[in-house]
Design an enzyme around this catalytic site. Structure first.
Site, PDB file in Angstrom:
ATOM      1  N   CYS A   1      30.591 -76.116 -35.157  1.00 51.83           N
ATOM      2  CA  CYS A   1      31.509 -75.708 -36.225  1.00 51.83           C
ATOM      3  C   CYS A   1      30.701 -74.823 -37.166  1.00 51.83           C
ATOM      4  O   CYS A   1      29.744 -75.297 -37.786  1.00 51.83           O
ATOM      5  CB  CYS A   1      32.074 -76.925 -36.942  1.00 51.83           C
ATOM      6  SG  CYS A   1      33.095 -76.519 -38.383  1.00 51.83           S
TER       7      CYS A   1
ATOM      8  N   CYS B   1      37.654 -70.778 -40.540  1.00 52.90           N
ATOM      9  CA  CYS B   1      37.042 -71.242 -39.285  1.00 52.90           C
ATOM     10  C   CYS B   1      35.884 -70.313 -38.967  1.00 52.90           C
ATOM     11  O   CYS B   1      36.091 -69.125 -38.691  1.00 52.90           O
ATOM     12  CB  CYS B   1      38.056 -71.251 -38.153  1.00 52.90           C
ATOM     13  SG  CYS B   1      37.347 -71.719 -36.542  1.00 52.90           S
TER      14      CYS B   1
END
Length: 371
Positions: free
Chosen positions: A94, A271
């Site tokens: 991530c 993101c």
């Protein structure tokens, strides 16, 4: 029993952070317990309330540990990173989460360089002098079908199913959306909206993201699922308002970004792996020549560099929201837990970055990665 936590966000991508030492001391060592903890406290309606902001829930829980024996000029302090998502699954990588890891480690140690151990491989991170601008290495974007992964044989569409199984999935119709597939630590499908300046172009904010993205996220051609990103080229004006309304389009290519994330199963305010995916696909498809691209998700601005050789990098701000205590064994509604069950069984070996000396071990440990 409660466990201390801190809350951080990277351009709106927010995470509950728990120190591994506190987790083990409080009885949060087992994954089953961490899964329940994440499902309960990440819920946007009933989850943990962010100190100072009142916003409930999070995009995931980061369990972090600092290797006290590491740390030298040649080998920066190592930090382990484990991310459990709102649906109870884990993610190999991530980008914004890794930037939060570096900011948290800086707050703990005062150091500015770290090696972050993730299931997708080691990632080097650097924290700016202000302690809140963080750059993270993101590995080399992978387009090979085996690395994304993409499996054309699973597709319902005959044209897609009968295509070259070894050919990258580039600007191909998947469930009604023209996408390109790339792995930037986790699988992504990127779709470009018509470029800025076309009077008939649909604005990215006017698109029903869930309607167009969810079928792609679950498409059979993606055996581990995929994050789905929409990107639209925009003219760039600095955020600080100091410019005299001059436009800088062309100086640094800039894209608006919206992302539907697996594991969250909805749109997130930012993101990081998605921003890198957009930049990588923009270069691959000839939309930009520059190595550096800016992305503007709803939560802020990120800068991505995708060089011709070497790993991509992701840069942007991180902010701390506060700290508190959370129940170690929260009650979880059975229906909510059932809804949080990942819809795609990812298996193992999720096409993670295979560069670096620890890649084999990293890939072996990349279990349950449906992000």
């Amino acid at each position: 029993m409660t466990v201390p936590f801190r809350k951080y966000h990277g351009t709106g991508n927010d995470f509950i952070v728990v120190d591994e030492v506190d987790a083990e001391r409080s009885g949060l060592a087992a994954f089953a317990d961490r899964r329940t903890f994440a499902i309960a406290h990440c819920d946007r309606e009933t989850g943990a309330e962010s100190p100072g902001t009142g916003r409930r829930g999070a995009d995931g829980v980061l369990f972090l540990g600092i290797d006290a024996e590491s740390g030298s000029h040649s080998d920066p302090t190592r930090v382990t990173m484990s991310l459990v998502q709102p649906d109870g699954s884990t993610a190999a990588m991530c980008g914004n989460g890794a930037r939060v890891v570096a900011a948290w480690a800086h707050d703990r140690t005062g150091e500015t360089e770290f090696v972050i151990e993730t299931p997708a491989g080691d990632r080097r991170a650097a924290v700016d002098a202000n302690g809140r601008d963080v750059t993270i290495e993101m590995g080399i974007p992978r387009f090979d079908p085996a690395d994304v992964p993409v499996d054309r044989s699973r597709a319902d569409d005959p044209e897609l199913r009968d295509g070259d199984p070894d050919a990258p999935l580039i600007e191909t119709d998947v469930e009604g959306l023209t996408v390109s597939a790339v792995n930037t630590g986790v699988p992504h499908a990127v779709a470009f909206i018509e470029e800025d300046g076309d009077a008939d172009a649909e604005a990215i904010d006017d698109i029903d993201l869930e309607a167009v993205a969810e079928p792609v996220r679950h498409a059979d051609v993606f055996p581990e699922g995929a994050n789905v990103n929409l990107a639209q080229r925009v003219s760039y004006t600095p955020d600080d308002g100091s410019a005299d309304d001059r436009e800088f389009d062309g100086l640094v290519p800039t894209y608006r970004q919206r992302t539907f994330e697996r594991g969250v199963e909805g749109e997130t305010r930012s993101c990081g792996t998605g921003a890198v995916a957009i930049a990588a696909v923009a270069r691959r498809t000839g939309r930009v020549d520059a190595e550096t691209v800016r992305s503007r998700p709803p939560g802020g601005e990120l800068e991505i560099t995708v060089p011709d050789e070497g790993p991509a990098t992701l840069s942007g701000p991180v902010a701390e929201e506060g700290a508190g205590e959370l129940a170690v064994d929260p009650e979880v509604d059975e229906a909510a837990a059932a809804d949080a069950t990942p819809a795609v069984d990812p298996g193992t070996g999720s096409g993670a970055d295979t560069d670096g000396p620890d890649a084999a071990d990293s890939n072996r440990n990349a279990e349950d990665d449906p992000r």
